[in-house]
Design a protein around this motif. Sequence first.
Motif, PDB file in Angstrom:
ATOM      1  N   HIS A 130      16.871  15.357  11.935  1.00 29.67           N
ATOM      2  CA  HIS A 130      17.441  14.948  13.259  1.00 29.67           C
ATOM      3  C   HIS A 130      18.577  16.025  13.641  1.00 29.67           C
ATOM      4  O   HIS A 130      19.061  16.728  12.686  1.00 29.67           O
ATOM      5  N   ALA A 131      18.475  16.355  14.960  1.00 30.12           N
ATOM      6  CA  ALA A 131      19.278  17.316  15.409  1.00 30.12           C
ATOM      7  C   ALA A 131      20.765  16.756  15.835  1.00 30.12           C
ATOM      8  O   ALA A 131      20.945  15.137  15.757  1.00 30.12           O
ATOM      9  N   ASP A 132      21.664  17.421  16.288  1.00 31.55           N
ATOM     10  CA  ASP A 132      22.791  16.702  16.761  1.00 31.55           C
ATOM     11  C   ASP A 132      22.901  16.294  17.996  1.00 31.55           C
ATOM     12  O   ASP A 132      21.948  16.385  18.594  1.00 31.55           O
ATOM     13  N   ALA A 133      24.024  15.339  18.388  1.00 31.56           N
ATOM     14  CA  ALA A 133      23.931  14.661  19.589  1.00 31.56           C
ATOM     15  C   ALA A 133      23.761  15.575  20.757  1.00 31.56           C
ATOM     16  O   ALA A 133      23.010  15.095  21.735  1.00 31.56           O
ATOM     17  N   ALA A 134      24.213  16.610  20.774  1.00 29.28           N
ATOM     18  CA  ALA A 134      24.275  17.523  21.977  1.00 29.28           C
ATOM     19  C   ALA A 134      22.903  18.096  22.061  1.00 29.28           C
ATOM     20  O   ALA A 134      22.271  18.092  23.381  1.00 29.28           O
ATOM     21  N   THR A 135      22.113  18.544  21.207  1.00 30.41           N
ATOM     22  CA  THR A 135      20.845  18.859  21.026  1.00 30.41           C
ATOM     23  C   THR A 135      19.953  18.090  21.528  1.00 30.41           C
ATOM     24  O   THR A 135      19.111  18.008  22.474  1.00 30.41           O
ATOM     25  N   ASN A 136      20.152  16.742  21.149  1.00 30.69           N
ATOM     26  CA  ASN A 136      19.362  15.682  21.618  1.00 30.69           C
ATOM     27  C   ASN A 136      19.486  15.403  23.329  1.00 30.69           C
ATOM     28  O   ASN A 136      18.527  15.178  23.854  1.00 30.69           O
ATOM     29  N   ARG A 137      20.769  15.385  23.474  1.00 29.11           N
ATOM     30  CA  ARG A 137      21.043  15.130  24.913  1.00 29.11           C
ATOM     31  C   ARG A 137      20.232  16.326  25.765  1.00 29.11           C
ATOM     32  O   ARG A 137      19.467  15.853  26.937  1.00 29.11           O
ATOM     33  N   THR A 138      20.165  17.659  25.361  1.00 26.32           N
ATOM     34  CA  THR A 138      19.541  18.502  25.890  1.00 26.32           C
ATOM     35  C   THR A 138      18.129  18.234  26.071  1.00 26.32           C
ATOM     36  O   THR A 138      17.462  18.507  27.018  1.00 26.32           O
ATOM     37  N   TRP A 139      17.516  17.879  24.817  1.00 25.92           N
ATOM     38  CA  TRP A 139      16.186  17.714  24.948  1.00 25.92           C
ATOM     39  C   TRP A 139      15.597  16.357  25.606  1.00 25.92           C
ATOM     40  O   TRP A 139      14.706  16.675  26.501  1.00 25.92           O
ATOM     41  N   ILE A 140      16.558  15.611  25.832  1.00 24.79           N
ATOM     42  CA  ILE A 140      16.141  14.195  26.717  1.00 24.79           C
ATOM     43  C   ILE A 140      16.185  14.749  28.183  1.00 24.79           C
ATOM     44  O   ILE A 140      15.506  14.344  29.138  1.00 24.79           O
ATOM     45  N   THR A 141      17.102  15.482  28.642  1.00 18.20           N
ATOM     46  CA  THR A 141      17.608  16.236  29.896  1.00 18.20           C
ATOM     47  C   THR A 141      16.016  17.078  30.117  1.00 18.20           C
ATOM     48  O   THR A 141      15.475  16.842  31.238  1.00 18.20           O
ATOM     49  N   GLU A 142      15.880  17.885  29.471  1.00 19.28           N
ATOM     50  CA  GLU A 142      14.787  18.666  29.552  1.00 19.28           C
ATOM     51  C   GLU A 142      13.392  18.063  29.767  1.00 19.28           C
ATOM     52  O   GLU A 142      12.472  18.865  30.298  1.00 19.28           O
ATOM     53  N   ALA A 143      13.234  17.067  29.180  1.00 17.26           N
ATOM     54  CA  ALA A 143      12.128  16.117  29.378  1.00 17.26           C
ATOM     55  C   ALA A 143      12.019  15.764  30.549  1.00 17.26           C
ATOM     56  O   ALA A 143      10.730  15.060  30.748  1.00 17.26           O
ATOM     57  N   GLY A 144      12.940  15.835  31.412  1.00 15.78           N
ATOM     58  CA  GLY A 144      12.937  15.129  32.865  1.00 15.78           C
ATOM     59  C   GLY A 144      13.528  13.944  33.121  1.00 15.78           C
ATOM     60  O   GLY A 144      13.397  13.094  33.916  1.00 15.78           O
ATOM     61  N   LEU A 145      14.557  13.479  32.053  1.00 14.58           N
ATOM     62  CA  LEU A 145      15.127  12.167  32.411  1.00 14.58           C
ATOM     63  C   LEU A 145      16.686  12.300  32.623  1.00 14.58           C
ATOM     64  O   LEU A 145      17.284  13.442  32.099  1.00 14.58           O
ATOM     65  N   THR A 146      17.374  11.502  32.899  1.00 13.97           N
ATOM     66  CA  THR A 146      18.726  11.639  33.346  1.00 13.97           C
ATOM     67  C   THR A 146      19.477  10.383  32.305  1.00 13.97           C
ATOM     68  O   THR A 146      19.215   9.567  32.371  1.00 13.97           O
ATOM     69  N   VAL A 147      20.520  11.080  31.702  1.00 18.60           N
ATOM     70  CA  VAL A 147      21.158  10.646  30.851  1.00 18.60           C
ATOM     71  C   VAL A 147      22.236   9.612  31.402  1.00 18.60           C
ATOM     72  O   VAL A 147      23.044  10.204  31.850  1.00 18.60           O
ATOM     73  N   GLU A 148      22.200   8.490  31.336  1.00 12.86           N
ATOM     74  CA  GLU A 148      23.137   7.729  32.195  1.00 12.86           C
ATOM     75  C   GLU A 148      24.335   7.033  31.294  1.00 12.86           C
ATOM     76  O   GLU A 148      25.213   6.906  31.884  1.00 12.86           O
ATOM     77  N   ARG A 149      23.860   7.225  29.953  1.00  9.76           N
ATOM     78  CA  ARG A 149      24.870   6.641  29.116  1.00  9.76           C
ATOM     79  C   ARG A 149      24.754   7.138  27.806  1.00  9.76           C
ATOM     80  O   ARG A 149      23.602   7.211  27.159  1.00  9.76           O
ATOM     81  N   GLU A 150      25.851   7.405  26.863  1.00 10.78           N
ATOM     82  CA  GLU A 150      25.736   7.826  25.727  1.00 10.78           C
ATOM     83  C   GLU A 150      26.906   7.229  24.882  1.00 10.78           C
ATOM     84  O   GLU A 150      27.988   7.260  25.252  1.00 10.78           O
ATOM     85  N   GLU A 151      26.512   6.842  23.524  1.00  9.87           N
ATOM     86  CA  GLU A 151      27.571   6.204  22.623  1.00  9.87           C
ATOM     87  C   GLU A 151      27.225   6.604  21.243  1.00  9.87           C
ATOM     88  O   GLU A 151      26.410   6.899  20.816  1.00  9.87           O
TER      89      GLU A 151
END
Length: 208
Positions: A168-189
């Motif tokens: 697994h990658a770190d949280a920042a990388t995962n956030r980028t991947w999710i966003t680049e997939a076309g989704l909007t991150v509404e919450r992260e914890e």
Amino acid sequence: MDPEDPKEIVRRGYDIVSSRYDEAYGAETKYRQWLGDVRRRIPPGGTVLDLGCGSGVPVARDLAADGYRVIGVDISEVQIRRARARVPEAEFICADASAVSFEAASFDAVVSFYALIHIPLPEQPPLLRRIAEWLRPGGWFVATTGYGARTGVEENWLGSGAAMWWSHADAATNRTWITEAGLTVEREEFVPEGAGGHALFWARRGSL
């Protein structure tokens, strides 16, 4: 690292520890708050995909009991066999989550708890793009990912004698991947576990 196929390590590991895993992580009560939040975000009777469904408890069992249509996917034949016995009202598929296919806009939510962390890093961004396509407009992706980067094997996972593999990658990388997939991150914890933990993301597909 062991040259053996990492997916085979994961599959065999969960075949061996299926019941032990449920006991170790409290299958009856884990994710209770998360599932409550999922219910509040999707329509009654909606369709949910559980990627890495394990033995069907608690996600498929609890959501199916509330009238949702649930499809679970897991690489472990033992996990799927147990899930079918425990939650007969849901549908379960024994498959590699990174290779499974569904029609576009099929789900109101896709949940994946502690499963993406077992998928090789190069396969995760393409999978996230497919997940975004599977969601209906306004649908939710709820998943745990790595918080810190790690790839490696534990040889005696949960004291079972079975090996387990993570990537697994770190949280920042995962956030980028999710966003680049076309989704909007509404919450992260941050979800603590032992001396470390994982990231929990709530991301949404935009409405048309």
